[in-house]
Design a protein around this motif. Structure first.
Motif, PDB file in Angstrom:
ATOM      1  N   PHE A   1      -8.384  -6.772   5.295  1.00 55.22           N
ATOM      2  CA  PHE A   1      -7.995  -7.980   6.011  1.00 55.22           C
ATOM      3  C   PHE A   1      -9.159  -8.957   5.945  1.00 55.22           C
ATOM      4  O   PHE A   1     -10.297  -8.608   6.267  1.00 55.22           O
ATOM      5  CB  PHE A   1      -7.643  -7.657   7.462  1.00 55.22           C
ATOM      6  CG  PHE A   1      -7.282  -8.862   8.286  1.00 55.22           C
ATOM      7  CD1 PHE A   1      -6.201  -9.663   7.933  1.00 55.22           C
ATOM      8  CD2 PHE A   1      -8.010  -9.201   9.408  1.00 55.22           C
ATOM      9  CE1 PHE A   1      -5.865 -10.769   8.690  1.00 55.22           C
ATOM     10  CE2 PHE A   1      -7.682 -10.299  10.175  1.00 55.22           C
ATOM     11  CZ  PHE A   1      -6.603 -11.094   9.813  1.00 55.22           C
ATOM     12  N   GLY A   2      -8.895 -10.171   5.500  1.00 56.57           N
ATOM     13  CA  GLY A   2      -9.944 -11.166   5.344  1.00 56.57           C
ATOM     14  C   GLY A   2     -10.210 -11.932   6.624  1.00 56.57           C
ATOM     15  O   GLY A   2     -10.962 -11.489   7.494  1.00 56.57           O
ATOM     16  N   ILE A   3      -9.561 -13.083   6.759  1.00 56.71           N
ATOM     17  CA  ILE A   3      -9.801 -13.911   7.946  1.00 56.71           C
ATOM     18  C   ILE A   3      -8.482 -14.449   8.491  1.00 56.71           C
ATOM     19  O   ILE A   3      -7.438 -14.427   7.825  1.00 56.71           O
ATOM     20  CB  ILE A   3     -10.738 -15.095   7.644  1.00 56.71           C
ATOM     21  CG1 ILE A   3     -10.192 -15.982   6.510  1.00 56.71           C
ATOM     22  CG2 ILE A   3     -12.137 -14.610   7.345  1.00 56.71           C
ATOM     23  CD1 ILE A   3      -9.390 -17.160   6.963  1.00 56.71           C
ATOM     24  N   LEU A   4      -8.577 -14.938   9.713  1.00 49.92           N
ATOM     25  CA  LEU A   4      -7.465 -15.615  10.364  1.00 49.92           C
ATOM     26  C   LEU A   4      -7.858 -17.071  10.528  1.00 49.92           C
ATOM     27  O   LEU A   4      -8.863 -17.376  11.172  1.00 49.92           O
ATOM     28  CB  LEU A   4      -7.209 -14.970  11.722  1.00 49.92           C
ATOM     29  CG  LEU A   4      -6.007 -15.446  12.505  1.00 49.92           C
ATOM     30  CD1 LEU A   4      -4.718 -15.030  11.806  1.00 49.92           C
ATOM     31  CD2 LEU A   4      -6.041 -14.844  13.908  1.00 49.92           C
ATOM     32  N   ASP A   5      -7.106 -17.965   9.912  1.00 48.61           N
ATOM     33  CA  ASP A   5      -7.361 -19.402  10.017  1.00 48.61           C
ATOM     34  C   ASP A   5      -6.462 -19.974  11.102  1.00 48.61           C
ATOM     35  O   ASP A   5      -5.240 -19.847  11.047  1.00 48.61           O
ATOM     36  CB  ASP A   5      -7.075 -20.081   8.669  1.00 48.61           C
ATOM     37  CG  ASP A   5      -7.562 -21.521   8.632  1.00 48.61           C
ATOM     38  OD1 ASP A   5      -7.221 -22.284   9.557  1.00 48.61           O
ATOM     39  OD2 ASP A   5      -8.261 -21.894   7.676  1.00 48.61           O
ATOM     40  N   LEU A   6      -7.073 -20.611  12.097  1.00 49.93           N
ATOM     41  CA  LEU A   6      -6.347 -21.074  13.278  1.00 49.93           C
ATOM     42  C   LEU A   6      -5.814 -22.492  13.170  1.00 49.93           C
ATOM     43  O   LEU A   6      -5.362 -23.054  14.158  1.00 49.93           O
ATOM     44  CB  LEU A   6      -7.281 -21.028  14.504  1.00 49.93           C
ATOM     45  CG  LEU A   6      -7.991 -19.711  14.762  1.00 49.93           C
ATOM     46  CD1 LEU A   6      -8.990 -19.878  15.896  1.00 49.93           C
ATOM     47  CD2 LEU A   6      -6.990 -18.639  15.092  1.00 49.93           C
TER      48      LEU A   6
ATOM     49  N   MET B   1     -10.595 -26.672  21.593  1.00 48.27           N
ATOM     50  CA  MET B   1      -9.896 -25.689  22.430  1.00 48.27           C
ATOM     51  C   MET B   1      -9.130 -24.663  21.581  1.00 48.27           C
ATOM     52  O   MET B   1      -9.048 -23.486  21.939  1.00 48.27           O
ATOM     53  CB  MET B   1      -8.942 -26.395  23.389  1.00 48.27           C
ATOM     54  CG  MET B   1      -9.648 -27.150  24.500  1.00 48.27           C
ATOM     55  SD  MET B   1     -10.774 -26.103  25.483  1.00 48.27           S
ATOM     56  CE  MET B   1     -12.348 -26.790  25.004  1.00 48.27           C
ATOM     57  N   VAL B   2      -8.577 -25.112  20.473  1.00 48.29           N
ATOM     58  CA  VAL B   2      -7.898 -24.180  19.569  1.00 48.29           C
ATOM     59  C   VAL B   2      -8.894 -23.149  19.050  1.00 48.29           C
ATOM     60  O   VAL B   2      -8.610 -21.948  18.993  1.00 48.29           O
ATOM     61  CB  VAL B   2      -7.221 -24.935  18.408  1.00 48.29           C
ATOM     62  CG1 VAL B   2      -6.787 -23.969  17.306  1.00 48.29           C
ATOM     63  CG2 VAL B   2      -6.015 -25.725  18.909  1.00 48.29           C
ATOM     64  N   LYS B   3     -10.084 -23.601  18.687  1.00 54.11           N
ATOM     65  CA  LYS B   3     -11.107 -22.678  18.188  1.00 54.11           C
ATOM     66  C   LYS B   3     -11.578 -21.726  19.283  1.00 54.11           C
ATOM     67  O   LYS B   3     -11.744 -20.515  19.049  1.00 54.11           O
ATOM     68  CB  LYS B   3     -12.298 -23.466  17.633  1.00 54.11           C
ATOM     69  CG  LYS B   3     -11.989 -24.218  16.348  1.00 54.11           C
ATOM     70  CD  LYS B   3     -13.216 -24.944  15.828  1.00 54.11           C
ATOM     71  CE  LYS B   3     -12.912 -25.653  14.504  1.00 54.11           C
ATOM     72  NZ  LYS B   3     -14.091 -26.342  13.960  1.00 54.11           N
ATOM     73  N   LYS B   4     -11.790 -22.240  20.484  1.00 53.77           N
ATOM     74  CA  LYS B   4     -12.286 -21.392  21.568  1.00 53.77           C
ATOM     75  C   LYS B   4     -11.266 -20.318  21.940  1.00 53.77           C
ATOM     76  O   LYS B   4     -11.622 -19.166  22.199  1.00 53.77           O
ATOM     77  CB  LYS B   4     -12.631 -22.252  22.784  1.00 53.77           C
ATOM     78  CG  LYS B   4     -13.929 -23.030  22.630  1.00 53.77           C
ATOM     79  CD  LYS B   4     -14.182 -23.947  23.809  1.00 53.77           C
ATOM     80  CE  LYS B   4     -15.537 -24.666  23.655  1.00 53.77           C
ATOM     81  NZ  LYS B   4     -15.762 -25.677  24.712  1.00 53.77           N
ATOM     82  N   GLY B   5      -9.996 -20.696  21.986  1.00 55.71           N
ATOM     83  CA  GLY B   5      -8.969 -19.715  22.278  1.00 55.71           C
ATOM     84  C   GLY B   5      -8.838 -18.690  21.171  1.00 55.71           C
ATOM     85  O   GLY B   5      -8.649 -17.495  21.426  1.00 55.71           O
ATOM     86  N   GLY B   6      -8.975 -19.144  19.944  1.00 60.04           N
ATOM     87  CA  GLY B   6      -8.804 -18.256  18.799  1.00 60.04           C
ATOM     88  C   GLY B   6      -9.898 -17.227  18.655  1.00 60.04           C
ATOM     89  O   GLY B   6      -9.627 -16.055  18.378  1.00 60.04           O
ATOM     90  N   VAL B   7     -11.153 -17.640  18.851  1.00 63.84           N
ATOM     91  CA  VAL B   7     -12.247 -16.695  18.647  1.00 63.84           C
ATOM     92  C   VAL B   7     -12.265 -15.599  19.702  1.00 63.84           C
ATOM     93  O   VAL B   7     -12.837 -14.530  19.486  1.00 63.84           O
ATOM     94  CB  VAL B   7     -13.623 -17.407  18.613  1.00 63.84           C
ATOM     95  CG1 VAL B   7     -13.704 -18.359  17.445  1.00 63.84           C
ATOM     96  CG2 VAL B   7     -13.903 -18.139  19.919  1.00 63.84           C
ATOM     97  N   MET B   8     -11.609 -15.834  20.821  1.00 64.08           N
ATOM     98  CA  MET B   8     -11.491 -14.783  21.826  1.00 64.08           C
ATOM     99  C   MET B   8     -10.438 -13.746  21.445  1.00 64.08           C
ATOM    100  O   MET B   8     -10.424 -12.631  21.944  1.00 64.08           O
ATOM    101  CB  MET B   8     -11.133 -15.397  23.182  1.00 64.08           C
ATOM    102  CG  MET B   8     -12.272 -16.130  23.847  1.00 64.08           C
ATOM    103  SD  MET B   8     -13.636 -15.040  24.305  1.00 64.08           S
ATOM    104  CE  MET B   8     -12.853 -14.079  25.604  1.00 64.08           C
ATOM    105  N   ALA B   9      -9.532 -14.145  20.541  1.00 65.69           N
ATOM    106  CA  ALA B   9      -8.404 -13.280  20.197  1.00 65.69           C
ATOM    107  C   ALA B   9      -8.611 -12.514  18.900  1.00 65.69           C
ATOM    108  O   ALA B   9      -7.864 -11.593  18.608  1.00 65.69           O
ATOM    109  CB  ALA B   9      -7.125 -14.113  20.097  1.00 65.69           C
TER     110      ALA B   9
ATOM    111  N   ALA C   1     -11.775 -11.194  15.896  1.00 68.68           N
ATOM    112  CA  ALA C   1     -13.153 -11.147  15.416  1.00 68.68           C
ATOM    113  C   ALA C   1     -13.255 -11.640  13.981  1.00 68.68           C
ATOM    114  O   ALA C   1     -14.336 -11.651  13.408  1.00 68.68           O
ATOM    115  CB  ALA C   1     -13.694  -9.728  15.518  1.00 68.68           C
ATOM    116  N   SER C   2     -12.128 -12.062  13.401  1.00 64.60           N
ATOM    117  CA  SER C   2     -12.097 -12.419  11.979  1.00 64.60           C
ATOM    118  C   SER C   2     -11.681 -13.864  11.745  1.00 64.60           C
ATOM    119  O   SER C   2     -11.061 -14.182  10.739  1.00 64.60           O
ATOM    120  CB  SER C   2     -11.137 -11.485  11.233  1.00 64.60           C
ATOM    121  OG  SER C   2     -11.517 -10.135  11.394  1.00 64.60           O
ATOM    122  N   VAL C   3     -12.010 -14.749  12.682  1.00 63.92           N
ATOM    123  CA  VAL C   3     -11.643 -16.155  12.521  1.00 63.92           C
ATOM    124  C   VAL C   3     -12.496 -16.772  11.414  1.00 63.92           C
ATOM    125  O   VAL C   3     -13.701 -16.543  11.330  1.00 63.92           O
ATOM    126  CB  VAL C   3     -11.834 -16.922  13.847  1.00 63.92           C
ATOM    127  CG1 VAL C   3     -11.642 -18.423  13.634  1.00 63.92           C
ATOM    128  CG2 VAL C   3     -10.854 -16.410  14.893  1.00 63.92           C
TER     129      VAL C   3
END
Length: 453
Positions: free
Chosen positions: A270-275, A314-322, A324-326
């Motif tokens: 699994f690579g990354i998750l782009d938000l 805010m999108v980034k802050k919410g995403g990085v909490m969800a 580890a692969s952002v």
């Protein structure tokens, strides 16, 4: 884990009413071991390797859609920049390489394949020059191949020779696809600080620092974010911001689940998750409409840049909490042709090219899917690119330009590109030129704050 009826209904609404989806699953495949002195042999190796890794990509994506009830809009492949793979062959054109990729994309039934690319932020090798020269023809004779060129980085500065070349190449690509409204340019993007793990086209490529094969995911949910904002009408912006962050967390968890499962089934990492909030031409799937929900009368009005900055953060802050692969771009796309709210703003006169450029200082991408008159000089296009590259370089962020000079059309006319690419009114461009600046060439040095060791 038990879910309340309210939580279940919220999830149903996200998919059914608010257009939540996984915008793309993108398999990145390294082609470094396919390079050799014989171009035909190298292309054979490329074919074998892509089929081996991505042969079941679409099948797997559809199975997950069915089992999880999560729409996956695009299934894509990104490969090592072809300039690196094709250079050992010594061939004088890389059009055949693009044709090979296009044939594979059709055989695999994927939407796009990215990686007809070069990294020229500091200089160009013979292979880089060959790839750039091949772009207009390659994008004219293929349907699903996407091309990207990285022209600058915060660490290296901006290669202004390449910036000049790309203005001419974009014009040439538009002219080679004039019968399709300059469509070739919709598959061509130039970057500053291009990420090596971006799952979104047209900029996706598999960076040299990546593994042999990875599966990355791009999650999108403008409609869901807008619905969240609607719950906070009249509330202070910090309250709205917290609501956006919580919603982004939920969206990201869904994407993490889909991406990890797809990678597992395909036998790759699994690579990354782009938000990134990636809009579509559909009503209700617009980043511009989020800005309006926040209180801006029309996208581009005063306050738009501040609202977009808060939204992206805010999108980034919410995403990085969800997760580890952002990674990737992770923010907000503001393409004109792919966002019905942006189209409306152009028609209303609330947004112009210069305001879009200002907004790119705080979002993740840049000047995206913008139609301009077909007779705009190549040096002016290069000037637009240089300005956007400078924003990325100085601010240590990714910026990009995907601009489409539409042959035979002028300001106010309509350009149609079809599908998720949408269509857009042709926007005016500053009539004053910059040819003397662009023709100087050379390199804009890296900013002083790049020296961090």
């Amino acid at each position: 884990m038990l879910f309340t009826p309210g939580e279940i209904q919220e999830t149903v609404n996200m998919f059914m009413r608010q257009k939540l989806d996984v915008r793309a699953i993108t398999m990145g495949i390294s082609l470094r071991d396919c390079a050799c002195a014989d171009g035909k042999e190298s292309r054979r190796r490329i074919r074998d390797k892509i089929l081996r890794y991505a042969g079941k990509l679409v099948e797997t994506g559809r199975a997950i859609e069915s089992e999880f009830g999560v729409p996956i809009i695009n299934k894509r492949v990104a490969v090592t920049p072809i300039s690196l793979v094709a250079e050992p062959s010594g061939e004088k054109s890389y059009v055949e390489w693009a044709i090979t990729l296009d044939e594979l994309a059709k055989e695999l039934n994927i939407d796009f394949i990215g990686g007809f690319s070069a990294l020229v932020q500091k200089g160009m090798t013979p292979g880089d020059k060959t790839l750039l020269a091949s772009i207009p023809e390659a994008l004219a004779v293929t349907e699903r191949v996407c091309s990207s060129i990285n022209l600058g980085t915060t660490k290296n500065g901006i290669n202004m020779n390449a910036v000049k070349d790309m203005g001419e190449i974009i014009r040439a690509t538009a002219e080679r696809t004039a019968d399709r409204g300059g469509l070739g340019c919709a598959k061509l993007v130039v970057f500053c600080n291009a990420p090596e793990d971006n799952p979104f086209m047209a900029g996706a490529f598999h960076g040299p620092g990546e593994g042999d094969a990875v599966l990355s995911v791009g999650v999108s949910g403008p409609g869901v974010i807008k619905a969240a904002c609607e719950q906070y009408k009249g509330q202070p912006l910090d309250v709205v911001a917290d609501g956006i962050k919580k919603t982004a967390f939920k969206i990201t968890r869904m994407g993490q689940l889909v991406g990890a499962e797809a990678a597992k089934r395909l036998g790759v990492d699994f690579g990354i998750l782009d938000l990134s909030l990636a809009p579509t031409p559909a009503v209700g799937d617009s980043v511009a409409r989020i800005l309006e929900e926040l209180g801006v009368e029309s996208a581009g009005a005063p306050g738009s840049t501040a609202a977009l900055a808060m939204l992206t953060d805010m999108v980034k802050k919410g995403g990085v909490m969800a997760s580890a692969s952002v990674g990737g771009l992770s923010g907000a796309f503001i393409p004109v042709s792919e966002d019905e709210g942006m189209i409306a703003a152009v028609k209303a006169g609330s947004i112009c090219l210069e305001k879009l450029e200002a907004m790119t200082c705080v979002c993740s991408v840049g000047l995206d899917m913008i139609a301009i008159p077909g007779d705009v000089p190549a040096t002016t296009i290069s000037g637009i690119i240089a300005d956007e590259m400078a924003i990325g370089m100085v601010n240590n962020k990714t910026t990009a330009v995907r601009i489409i000079p539409v042959p035979g059309k002028g300001v106010g006319e309509w350009a149609e590109f079809g599908g998720l690419l949408g269509g857009a009114p042709i926007m005016p461009v500053n009539k004053f030129g910059c040819a003397d600046f662009i023709n100087r060439g050379g390199r804009i040095p890296a900013p002083i704050h790049s020296f961090r060791n």
